[in-house]
Design an enzyme around this catalytic site. Structure first.
Site, PDB file in Angstrom:
ATOM      1  N   HIS A 103       0.857  -1.195   0.000  1.00 32.43           N
ATOM      2  CA  HIS A 103       0.000   0.000   0.000  1.00 32.43           C
ATOM      3  C   HIS A 103       0.891   1.242   0.000  1.00 32.43           C
ATOM      4  O   HIS A 103       1.960   1.252   0.608  1.00 32.43           O
ATOM      5  CB  HIS A 103      -0.908  -0.010   1.232  1.00 32.43           C
ATOM      6  CG  HIS A 103      -2.003   0.995   1.163  1.00 32.43           C
ATOM      7  ND1 HIS A 103      -1.795   2.322   1.448  1.00 32.43           N
ATOM      8  CD2 HIS A 103      -3.301   0.869   0.821  1.00 32.43           C
ATOM      9  CE1 HIS A 103      -2.925   2.982   1.286  1.00 32.43           C
ATOM     10  NE2 HIS A 103      -3.860   2.119   0.912  1.00 32.43           N
ATOM     11  N   GLU A 175      -3.281   2.171  -7.205  1.00 29.98           N
ATOM     12  CA  GLU A 175      -3.649   3.288  -6.340  1.00 29.98           C
ATOM     13  C   GLU A 175      -2.517   4.315  -6.369  1.00 29.98           C
ATOM     14  O   GLU A 175      -1.553   4.210  -5.624  1.00 29.98           O
ATOM     15  CB  GLU A 175      -3.980   2.820  -4.924  1.00 29.98           C
ATOM     16  CG  GLU A 175      -2.942   1.929  -4.270  1.00 29.98           C
ATOM     17  CD  GLU A 175      -2.504   2.431  -2.914  1.00 29.98           C
ATOM     18  OE1 GLU A 175      -3.186   3.237  -2.287  1.00 29.98           O
ATOM     19  OE2 GLU A 175      -1.410   2.008  -2.494  1.00 29.98           O
TER      20      GLU A 175
END
Length: 177
Positions: A103, A175
């Site tokens: 992430h 992302e």
């Protein structure tokens, strides 16, 4: 080339929000909002903080709700002197289906490298769970035209050493920062 049978996945990363009481309430509300036709169209997972995983587990399992549980992070080692880390073996025992790795916050704030992402992905697969391998570029990289190189490099590095079969069991989440 055969048509993909891959189903879309909608995952909610709760980050560092919701204590275990709030987590139970949220997952109950979500289970009432989603219907059979939703689950026919997409897979759904929630990624509460580690401290809430055990709290939402009986709610989802007792009511046979088709929402999968996922974790936000894990270490690649099963055990050891790694204070504050979460073992993939622990997550598997909690019936976690997915684990987020790479992430942007883990990469930027905690220095998670492509090699670490790869080690985690392998450990997650070894425990029968699905890694959600995150990739993405910064605004500066996008403006410089290096998005493709950055993202493809992260994906290649994250999946390095995996067989084609193992790679098919991974989810890639784009992302950008």
């Amino acid at each position: 080339m055969a048509k993909s049978t891959r189903r879309p996945l909608i995952s909610g990363n709760w980050k560092m929000h919701h204590n275990h009481f709030e987590a139970i309430s949220l997952v109950q509300k979500l289970s009432y909002l989603l219907h059979d036709e939703d689950f026919d169209a997409v897979d759904v997972s929630v990624h509460p903080p580690f401290t809430d995983l055990r709290s939402v587990q009986p709610v989802l399992e007792a009511d046979d709700v088709s929402i999968a549980r996922g974790a936000q992070h894990c270490h690649w080692e099963d055990k050891g002197a790694l204070t504050g880390e979460v073992s993939p073996a622990f997550l598997a025992k909690l019936n976690a289906s997915y684990v987020i790795v790479g992430h942007s916050e883990r990469r930027e704030l905690f220095g998670e490298t492509d090699d670490m992402v790869n080690r985690k992905a392998k450990a997650i697969l070894a425990h029968g769970m699905t890694p959600i391998v995150c990739c993405g570029e910064t605004l500066e990289e996008r403006e410089a035209g290096s998005t493709d190189a950055k993202v493809s490099g992260q994906v290649r590095a994250g999946l390095a050493g995996l067989t084609a079969e193992q790679a098919m069991h991974c989810v890639i989440a784009y992302e950008p920062l």
